[in-house]
Design an enzyme around this catalytic site. Structure first.
Site, short mmCIF file in Angstrom:
data_model
loop_
_atom_site.label_atom_id
_atom_site.label_comp_id
_atom_site.label_asym_id
_atom_site.label_seq_id
_atom_site.Cartn_x
_atom_site.Cartn_y
_atom_site.Cartn_z
N LYS A 1 30.91 27.32 -0.27
CA LYS A 1 31.20 25.89 -0.30
C LYS A 1 32.66 25.71 0.07
O LYS A 1 33.51 26.46 -0.43
CB LYS A 1 30.95 25.34 -1.71
CG LYS A 1 31.24 23.87 -1.85
CD LYS A 1 31.80 23.49 -3.20
CE LYS A 1 33.24 23.87 -3.35
NZ LYS A 1 33.90 23.32 -4.54
N ARG B 1 0.81 -1.22 0.00
CA ARG B 1 0.00 0.00 0.00
C ARG B 1 0.85 1.28 0.00
O ARG B 1 0.34 2.37 -0.22
CB ARG B 1 -0.95 0.00 1.21
CG ARG B 1 -2.21 -0.82 0.95
CD ARG B 1 -3.08 -0.90 2.18
NE ARG B 1 -2.54 -1.83 3.16
CZ ARG B 1 -2.97 -1.92 4.42
NH1 ARG B 1 -3.91 -1.11 4.86
NH2 ARG B 1 -2.43 -2.79 5.24
N ASN C 1 0.95 1.79 7.07
CA ASN C 1 0.71 0.93 5.91
C ASN C 1 0.69 1.70 4.59
O ASN C 1 0.94 1.13 3.54
CB ASN C 1 -0.61 0.17 6.06
CG ASN C 1 -0.52 -0.83 7.20
OD1 ASN C 1 0.33 -1.71 7.20
ND2 ASN C 1 -1.38 -0.68 8.18
N GLY D 1 -6.80 -7.81 14.08
CA GLY D 1 -7.29 -8.94 14.84
C GLY D 1 -8.00 -8.41 16.09
O GLY D 1 -7.63 -7.37 16.62
N GLY E 1 3.05 -15.86 6.74
CA GLY E 1 2.33 -15.46 7.94
C GLY E 1 3.24 -15.13 9.11
O GLY E 1 4.41 -15.51 9.13
N THR E 2 2.65 -14.43 10.08
CA THR E 2 3.44 -13.98 11.24
C THR E 2 3.94 -15.16 12.07
O THR E 2 5.04 -15.10 12.62
CB THR E 2 2.59 -13.04 12.11
OG1 THR E 2 1.29 -13.64 12.31
CG2 THR E 2 2.38 -11.69 11.44
C1 UD1 Z 1 -1.36 -8.79 12.16
C2 UD1 Z 1 -2.07 -9.64 13.18
C3 UD1 Z 1 -3.33 -8.88 13.62
C4 UD1 Z 1 -2.96 -7.54 14.16
C5 UD1 Z 1 -2.16 -6.77 13.16
C6 UD1 Z 1 -1.63 -5.51 13.77
C7 UD1 Z 1 -1.60 -11.95 12.59
C8 UD1 Z 1 -2.13 -13.16 11.99
N1 UD1 Z 1 -2.42 -10.90 12.60
O1 UD1 Z 1 -2.23 -8.68 11.05
O2 UD1 Z 1 -4.01 -9.63 14.60
O3 UD1 Z 1 -4.12 -6.81 14.52
O4 UD1 Z 1 -1.01 -7.53 12.71
O5 UD1 Z 1 -0.98 -4.74 12.79
O6 UD1 Z 1 -0.50 -11.94 13.11
N2 UD1 Z 1 5.29 -10.29 8.44
C9 UD1 Z 1 6.43 -11.02 8.21
N3 UD1 Z 1 6.30 -12.25 7.61
C10 UD1 Z 1 5.12 -12.75 7.24
C11 UD1 Z 1 3.97 -11.99 7.48
C12 UD1 Z 1 4.09 -10.75 8.08
O7 UD1 Z 1 7.53 -10.60 8.54
O8 UD1 Z 1 5.10 -13.86 6.72
C13 UD1 Z 1 5.42 -8.97 9.05
C14 UD1 Z 1 5.00 -7.87 8.13
O9 UD1 Z 1 6.14 -7.29 7.48
C15 UD1 Z 1 4.36 -6.84 9.07
C16 UD1 Z 1 3.88 -7.69 10.24
O10 UD1 Z 1 4.54 -8.92 10.14
O11 UD1 Z 1 5.27 -5.92 9.56
C17 UD1 Z 1 2.38 -7.87 10.23
O12 UD1 Z 1 2.03 -8.53 9.07
P1 UD1 Z 1 0.68 -8.23 8.34
O13 UD1 Z 1 0.55 -9.15 7.22
O14 UD1 Z 1 0.54 -6.77 8.10
O15 UD1 Z 1 -0.36 -8.66 9.46
P2 UD1 Z 1 -1.81 -8.15 9.59
O16 UD1 Z 1 -2.65 -8.83 8.62
O17 UD1 Z 1 -1.82 -6.70 9.60
CA CA Z 2 -0.29 -4.57 9.23
#
Ligand code: UD1
Ligand code: CA
Length: 482
Positions: free
Chosen positions: A357, A19, A234, A146, A84-85
């Protein structure tokens, strides 16, 4: 209560940040002179963790290169695919091994998060003996976040992602910041058991809470006092909003330390800037990088300084300076441009429409108007007349000019480098000086004036000039006859 040092802080920063619509990876965008990820790392460092880990993936080379250069104390762990996180944290544990002790997990895009808030989280985690403590916040609009699901007694049950939530859950205003304190051993075990059975087909770190609770461990939450702190960046609208909040915080800190800031709304200051007490910052001023303003100095209006030192009591108005040193009680502007290597001595002056300068100006020397000085050394008590040019460039090479103590350079002098105007020497106005001028000498380099009588009456007959001239000449003649 003393807060235990976390065993590790894990900063998740592998995501793409689509974004932002940018060639620059999201976490490298800057607010207040520091990349987003570096704001998080600075706050993390304040906690004194044994390990500082950053998960990177998208734009690996650039983010990794940035971290290696600016945060050699941080270990980068590569997550090739962003699944995923939970997967991000699992990747860390697989690479660095199980971490015993408290593991703090946070994000690289939350520049407003204060160390104090993390300390509160760690304290709560410790005091309650939790397996995991999540940092939450009540937000007016929780869309996209979340949600924190609690039972009637208020105990945290689980976190449900917006995409997996029902209407009732979506109405919950308590959001998951995505920042947690974990027991490292329990985390290592639980993160392996996270499924991808959800709306996004990702390994959710949020699922670890429910897993640990089901295992009979304590799960807690710490509600942040100010939700603004945990809002991630974002897009560029949020980037600007974060910058404004951070800038205001920095300005308030300076004001409370004795700096007068006339208009906080139009003043922008980087995190690395230092300002002494009783300095006055006028509207429209931007202070960047490692700029230092010493006490009693006045800067602005409409001034942009980068990595510049402004000495005690100096005055800098409507100016741009980059890597310059402005001595105590010196005066700069209005409308001056000081480029790298400019060093102004005590009580010296670089005045209106002056560009410099790589030039050193001695104490009390004045360069008041319309001058370019490049590659020069100017001694003490020197006066440089209006419209002087230090002609430093011959088209191929740059050359140096020295103007020694007490010299007086007449207006509109071209000083064709290399040369030296020695102690107490003068140059005649309008001279093109190409050779050294000895001490105390007057350097003259211009054609002598010759007047062609009545040229205008002959060659510009019928013009206003000719009419005025004719009248004046007639009057002169009359006076001569009397
Ligand atoms: C996540 C949380 C959500 C929370 C939100 C807050 C999860 C499943 N959800 O959602 O509950 O409210 O953050 O902002 O955790 N990242 C990685 N590797 C990955 C995925 C993500 O390093 O595989 C990093 C991203 O760069 C980012 C952060 O983790 O900085 C959050 O990832 P993002 O995909 O934005 O999570 P949300 O869907 O926002
Ligand atoms: Ca986020």
């Amino acid at each position: 209560m003393s807060v235990p040092r976390p065993a590790a802080v894990i900063v998740l920063a592998a995501g793409e940040g689509t974004r932002m619509k940018s060639q620059t990876p999201k976490v490298l965008h800057e607010v207040c002179g520091r990349a987003l990820v570096d704001h998080m790392l600075a706050a993390a460092r304040d906690l004194g963790p044994e390990q500082l880990i950053v998960v990177i993936g998208h734009a690996l080379e650039r983010v990794g290169g940035h971290l290696a250069a600016t945060s050699p104390d941080a270990r980068a762990v590569v997550q090739r695919e962003q699944r995923g996180t939970g997967h991000a944290v699992r990747t860390v544990i697989e690479e660095v091994g199980t971490i015993s002790g408290t593991v703090l997990v946070t994000y690289g895009d939350v520049p407003l998060l204060r160390t104090q808030t993390l300390t509160d989280l760690l304290e709560r985690h410790e005091a309650e003996g939790n397996a995991v403590t999540v940092l939450t916040a009540e937000v007016p609009d929780p869309t996209g976040y979340g949600r924190i699901i609690r039972d009637e007694a208020g105990a945290v049950l689980e976190i449900v992602e917006e995409k997996d939530a029902g209407a009732e859950q979506r109405a919950i205003k308590e959001m998951n910041s995505g920042i947690y304190a974990f027991d490292g051993l329990l985390l290592a075990d639980a993160v392996k058991r996270v499924s991808t059975d959800n709306a996004q087909g990702e390994e959710y770190l949020t699922d670890v809470l429910a897993i640990l609770r089901r295992d009979g461990h304590r799960v807690g939450a710490c509600v942040a006092g100010d939700f603004v702190e945990v809002e991630g960046v974002n897009d560029r609208v949020q980037l600007a909003a974060a910058r404004k909040v951070l800038n205001q915080r920095l300005l308030e800190r300076h004001m409370r330390a004795g700096v007068t800031i006339i208009d906080p709304a139009s003043t922008w200051i980087d995190v690395g800037v230092r300002i002494g007490p009783d300095a006055v910052i006028h509207p429209g001023t931007q202070l960047h990088g490692a700029t230092v303003i010493e006490s009693g100095a006045e800067v602005g209006p409409a001034t942009t300084l980068t990595d510049t030192l402004v000495g005690e009591g100096a005055v800098v108005r409507n100016a741009v300076a980059d890597h310059a040193e402005i001595g105590p009680e010196a005066s700069v502007g209005p409308y001056a441009y000081l480029r790298p290597g400019t060093v102004l001595g005590r009580k010296s002056k670089a005045g209106t429409f002056v560009e410099m300068k790589n030039t050193k100006v001695g104490e009390r020397s004045k360069v008041p108007h319309l001058t370019y000085a490049g590659d020069a050394t100017i001694g003490q008590d020197v006066n440089i007349g209006a419209s002087t040019v230090f002609v430093n460039y011959d088209g191929v090479n740059k050359h140096h000019t020295t103007v020694r103590d007490g010299a007086f350079v007449g207006c509109d002098t071209m000083l064709v480098a290399p040369l030296t105007v020695n102690e107490g020497a003068y140059t005649a106005a309008g001279s093109t000086i190409t050779d050294d001028v000895p001490p105390g000498a007057m350097g003259v380099a211009r054609a002598r004036q010759r007047n062609i009588e009545k040229w205008v009456l002959r060659r510009r007959a019928g013009t206003k000039s000719a009419a005025h001239a004719e009248r004046a000449l007639a009057e002169q003649e009359q006076e001569n006859q009397q």
